[in-house]
Scaffold this active site. Structure first.
Site, PDB file in Angstrom:
ATOM      1  N   ASP A 153      60.981  24.883  55.067  1.00  0.00           N
ATOM      2  CA  ASP A 153      61.892  25.552  54.644  1.00  0.00           C
ATOM      3  C   ASP A 153      61.384  27.048  54.077  1.00  0.00           C
ATOM      4  OD1 ASP A 153      65.064  26.558  54.679  1.00  0.00           O
ATOM      5  OD2 ASP A 153      65.131  25.556  52.633  1.00  0.00           O
ATOM      6  N   ASP A 155      63.909  29.450  51.738  1.00  0.00           N
ATOM      7  CA  ASP A 155      64.875  29.413  50.109  1.00  0.00           C
ATOM      8  C   ASP A 155      64.876  28.137  49.396  1.00  0.00           C
ATOM      9  OD1 ASP A 155      66.117  31.668  50.540  1.00  0.00           O
ATOM     10  OD2 ASP A 155      67.388  30.611  52.462  1.00  0.00           O
ATOM     11  N   ASP A 438      64.503  21.546  50.881  1.00  0.00           N
ATOM     12  CA  ASP A 438      65.196  21.599  49.215  1.00  0.00           C
ATOM     13  C   ASP A 438      66.548  20.280  49.370  1.00  0.00           C
ATOM     14  OD1 ASP A 438      66.080  24.205  50.080  1.00  0.00           O
ATOM     15  OD2 ASP A 438      67.574  23.979  48.414  1.00  0.00           O
TER      16      ASP A 438
END
Length: 600
Positions: A153, A155, A438
């Protein structure tokens, strides 16, 4: 020295402090609950070892004789009554004890003092310094030699952000709440409260309550907030029908979104939780009637506008040095993986212009050379479940192309799409793929449960949590909390008036220890991983949806490409325990034989 080592040492000391006689041999007629471990000697309760204590001390009455020392007359007993009608041969048990009734208070405090001496003697300063925030922790066994493809990912995975971004999101959403949704101007007076909220909390939409829930759907007492003010445990019980339990049908769904309760799993949700608390506090403080459901909806939309209108992207791109952290480590991780022949791909919900600017800052203008596939605006988690939405290719200027996608080529940028086409076009399947993100739901859950990929969770909060756990204060407090809990469990068969008074004092101290250890992490909500004694709802999802977890991607630099991560075997409640957190409630799970002598 690790907690496990300290636990083993404490167990050995407990055994060594016995009276020198072998453990009482078991008999088929002796209570089957008795433990197989030699336990703390009963004959030392009155001894003083020089450790200061304000608790009563004194000689304890001698313990009852073990079974093999009893006379024949003692062994003659009246037949014991059977249990329930229709269940012949089942003996009725009594769960009370009159042992040590001659001086109950002295007896119990002697046990207390002896155990406290052991804890203080065997937890030296620095005992828990072995914890390292740069380590990778395993929920499942992962062999990096078997991993050929690494996915990321963007961010809070490839790009980590400073807390300055949370402040900007909060302030802008607060302005939208006032200007767009016509909320009172005085809400402007509330500044962002750093470290008020933590990730993984639940929010009761109808009651306007922010709280922490454990893995069994129970609210942790002392962690419920209405606005910026704690809600008493008594009021919580009234609000939830006399229980701390939140029913499954009311709780958040698979992706953390339920009809009545929402879980905030995203790091980006921290400013949203803070704004919810602030807005609730404003109305309550000023005695203004309001609908909590409307407030939740308006705050969610205000925060969403920050992202949809591109404010966050603009701020970061204008001041990369201020907002992006540890970019050089991301560069080092990608270089290392490519050098070892690994294939890399990127799947993110962020737009290409934003990702391109950030990656150029961290890695360089040729960052796309590292990745075999780059997918932007993927619309996760729907990307992992939708099998219809096609891929679109972007040209170098970010404009959409119209041709049909029959292959995913290196150096190209793709938008949207779905995982099923991704698997068909790349043939990347199963445990040879390791994807990092995250968000446990949007990034990892479907990949692990539906597609068998390996998953790695990025948990920046680990850095703070491991620092707290490594302190001497925390180690000593937690060990004594466990020891006191075990002591209460073993000696609860003493139920005289004096014993009850002692147990009330112990229970009060136990609650104080719980609050103190919680506050070391966060004064409002404590650790994101634990409630008083259970894993949190967040922690259980972390262990369910991630094979490994770490503070940030740079932790990979500490391991070679053939490293095997082994999860530690943690004890089940019924297993033979010599682990630290089972020291006093596992190895000594049942009371001493003498304390249990009345139970048959």
């Amino acid at each position: 020295m690790s907690l496990k080592t300290v636990g083993s040492a404490l167990t050995r000391t407990i055994l060594a402090r016995g009276n020198g006689t072998p453990p009482v041999a078991r008999s088929p007629k002796v209570n089957g609950l008795s433990t197989s471990c030699s336990l703390l000697a009963d004959r030392q309760q009155g001894e003083s070892h020089g450790h200061p204590s304000d608790r009563p001390t004194g000689d304890a009455p001698p313990p009852s004789e073990p079974p093999h020392m009893r006379t024949a007359a003692d062994k003659k007993r009246a037949p014991e009554p059977v249990g329930a009608p229709g269940v012949p041969g089942v003996k009725k048990r009594s769960f009370t004890s009159d042992a040590a009734t001659a001086n109950e208070r002295t007896y119990l405090w002697a046990r207390y003092n002896d155990m406290k001496r052991l804890v203080h003697d065997l937890i030296p300063p620095g005992a828990c310094k072995s914890l390292n925030s740069a380590a990778i922790y395993a929920n499942n066994e992962v062999n990096l030699a078997e991993v050929d493809i690494y996915g990321f990912d963007y961010d809070y995975t490839l790009a980590l952000y400073s807390d300055a971004l949370n402040i900007m999101i909060y302030n802008t959403a607060k302005r939208f709440l006032i200007e767009h949704f016509k909320y009172p101007e005085d809400i402007h007076k509330y500044d962002y409260i750093q470290n008020f909220a933590t990730r993984g909390l639940h929010y009761d939409i109808q009651k306007g309550l922010l709280m922490k829930i454990d893995a069994f759907h129970y609210i942790e007492p002392g962690t419920v907030y209405r606005g910026l003010r704690p809600v008493s445990d008594d009021e919580v019980l009234q609000l939830y029908g006399g229980t701390f339990h939140v029913p499954l049908q009311q709780d958040s769904g698979f992706y953390g979104k339920g009809p009545k309760v929402k879980q905030f799993m995203d790091i980006f949700s921290i400013p949203e939780m803070t704004l919810l608390a602030v807005a609730n506090d404003f109305f309550i403080t000023n005695g203004i009637d309001y609908d909590p459901v409307h407030l939740f909806k308006d705050v969610s939309e205000a925060v969403g506008m920050v992202h949809l209108k591109g404010y966050m992207y603009k701020w970061v791109m204008q001041d990369l040095d201020n907002f992006i952290l540890r970019g050089e480590e991301t560069d080092a991780v990608l270089h290392r993986l490519v050098t070892h022949g690994k294939k890399l791909f990127l799947i993110t919900n962020s737009p290409f212009s934003f990702v391109d600017k950030g990656m150029r800052h961290m890695v360089g203008k040729n960052w796309r050379d590292f990745f075999d596939v780059v997918i932007v605006q993927a619309d996760k988690p729907h990307f992992f479940t939708d099998c219809i939405k096609p891929f679109r290719r972007l040209d170098d200027n970010g404009a959409l192309r119209w041709e049909k996608i029959t292959s995913l080529e290196k150096g190209q940028i793709y938008k949207q799409g779905n995982l099923f086409d991704f698997l068909r076009l790349t043939h990347w399947r199963g445990s040879k793929v390791l994807y990092f993100g995250d968000h446990l739901y949007s990034d990892l859950a479907d990949l692990m449960l539906r597609h068998g990929w390996r998953t790695g969770a990025i948990v920046p909060e680990l850095e703070h949590e491991t620092k707290v756990v490594s302190t001497h204060k925390y180690a000593l407090s937690l060990t004594w909390l466990q020891a006191l809990t075990g002591l209460m469990e073993r000696l609860q068969t003493h139920r005289g008036t004096e014993s009850k008074e002692v147990f009330q004092e112990w229970q009060k101290e136990r609650e104080e220890l719980r609050v103190m250890t919680k506050n070391l992490f966060n004064p409002q909500f404590g650790s994101i991983f634990r409630t008083c004694h259970n894993p949190t709802y967040f922690s259980r999802r972390l262990s369910r949806f991630s094979d490994i977890y770490m503070t940030n991607l740079s932790c990979l630099l500490n391991y070679d490409q053939s490293y095997i991560f082994y999860p530690r075997r943690t004890p089940l409640q019924h297993e033979a325990p010599l682990w630290m957190d089972q020291l006093c409630t596992g190895c000594m799970k049942t009371p001493f034989l003498d304390d249990m002598s009345i139970i048959r």
